[in-house]
Design an enzyme around this catalytic site. Structure first.
Site, PDB file in Angstrom:
ATOM      1  CG  HIS A   1      -3.110  -3.370   4.056  1.00  0.00           C
ATOM      2  ND1 HIS A   1      -2.194  -2.701   4.843  1.00  0.00           N
ATOM      3  CD2 HIS A   1      -3.720  -2.436   3.298  1.00  0.00           C
ATOM      4  CE1 HIS A   1      -2.263  -1.405   4.578  1.00  0.00           C
ATOM      5  NE2 HIS A   1      -3.183  -1.220   3.649  1.00  0.00           N
TER       6      HIS A   1
ATOM      7  CD  GLU B   1      -0.232  -5.519   6.105  1.00  0.00           C
ATOM      8  OE1 GLU B   1      -0.072  -6.087   5.021  1.00  0.00           O
ATOM      9  OE2 GLU B   1      -0.622  -4.340   6.203  1.00  0.00           O
TER      10      GLU B   1
ATOM     11  CB  CYS C   1      -0.995  -0.064   1.156  1.00  0.00           C
ATOM     12  SG  CYS C   1      -2.456   0.908   0.799  1.00  0.00           S
TER      13      CYS C   1
HETATM   14  N1  GLN Z   1      -3.748   6.246   0.969  1.00  0.00           N
HETATM   15  C1  GLN Z   1      -2.477   6.064   1.626  1.00  0.00           C
HETATM   16  C2  GLN Z   1      -1.396   6.917   0.964  1.00  0.00           C
HETATM   17  O1  GLN Z   1      -1.627   7.511  -0.032  1.00  0.00           O
HETATM   18  C3  GLN Z   1      -2.055   4.606   1.602  1.00  0.00           C
HETATM   19  C4  GLN Z   1      -3.036   3.781   2.389  1.00  0.00           C
HETATM   20  C5  GLN Z   1      -2.452   2.550   3.052  1.00  0.00           C
HETATM   21  O2  GLN Z   1      -1.247   2.350   3.110  1.00  0.00           O
HETATM   22  N2  GLN Z   1      -3.313   1.753   3.617  1.00  0.00           N
HETATM   23  O3  GLN Z   1      -0.324   7.004   1.479  1.00  0.00           O
END
Ligand code: GLN
Length: 192
Positions: free
Chosen positions: A175, A177, A78
């Site tokens: 995610h 994890e 992410c």
């Molecule tokens: N929206 C977040 C960002 O732009 C990332 C979201 C996440 O890591 N769950 O950094």
């Protein structure tokens, strides 16, 4: 046993440590360039990429991290994927440029902002990790809107790549994890 660092400046690093433990690795928190030197690979967790970037700058870790990625595997999830990309939009933001992907932050829009999906990974993923559908937890996830020729797509969801690999690096927009399935972490450990 492989020693894997988890970048612990911000975000959900503890969940990654637990997932790495379950997958059979020794997980340690990394907050300094010296700590980075002692690990075989690194996980950059989810969180808030702008904040993570700011902290990387403040801790003078940005350049050591980029150089680490030229030698050793990094697994971004992410916000970690946003940091690994070559190009970040919505809004534009600096990144490490270690993987040839373009990402749009929060790219799923409000309705799909956070959701859990179950999908079928590509055959290559199944061959390397074992059969079975994959649960994917998306939280304000980025969308990978371009993947370069050297980037291998291992899982796709709603027409976009959500788990990609390029050489030693691995990146997920979801995610892993937060799911009980350890296959994605095992896939990363096999690269160390
Ligand atoms: N929206 C977040 C960002 O732009 C990332 C979201 C996440 O890591 N769950 O950094």
């Amino acid at each position: 046993m492989k020693k894997v660092g988890v970048l612990a400046l911000q975000g959900d690093f503890e969940a990654h440590q637990k997932a790495l433990d379950r997958a059979g690795a020794e997980a340690v928190e990394v907050r300094t360039a010296a700590e980075l030197e002692g690990v075989d690979g690194l996980v950059i967790p989810g969180g808030e990429s702008t904040t993570m970037l700011k902290l990387l700058r403040e801790e003078k870790l940005f350049e050591p991290l980029r150089q680490f990625g030229e030698r050793r595997p990094i697994f971004g999830t992410c916000a970690g994927t946003i940091l690994l990309a070559t190009e970040v939009s919505h809004p534009k933001q600096e990144s490490l440029g270690l993987m040839d992907i373009s990402v749009e932050r929060n790219g799923y829009g409000r309705q799909l902002d956070s959701h859990v999906a179950v999908g079928c990974p590509e055959d290559e993923f199944l061959r390397r990790t074992g059969d079975g559908d994959l649960e994917m937890v998306f939280i304000r996830a980025p969308v990978i809107c371009r993947a370069g020729g050297d980037v291998k797509v291992l899982v796709e969801h709603r027409g976009a790549a959500v788990l990609v690999e390029q050489g030693r690096h691995l990146a997920a927009t979801f995610h892993p994890e937060l799911s009980a399935d350890e296959r994605v972490h095992r896939l990363f450990l096999a690269k160390l």
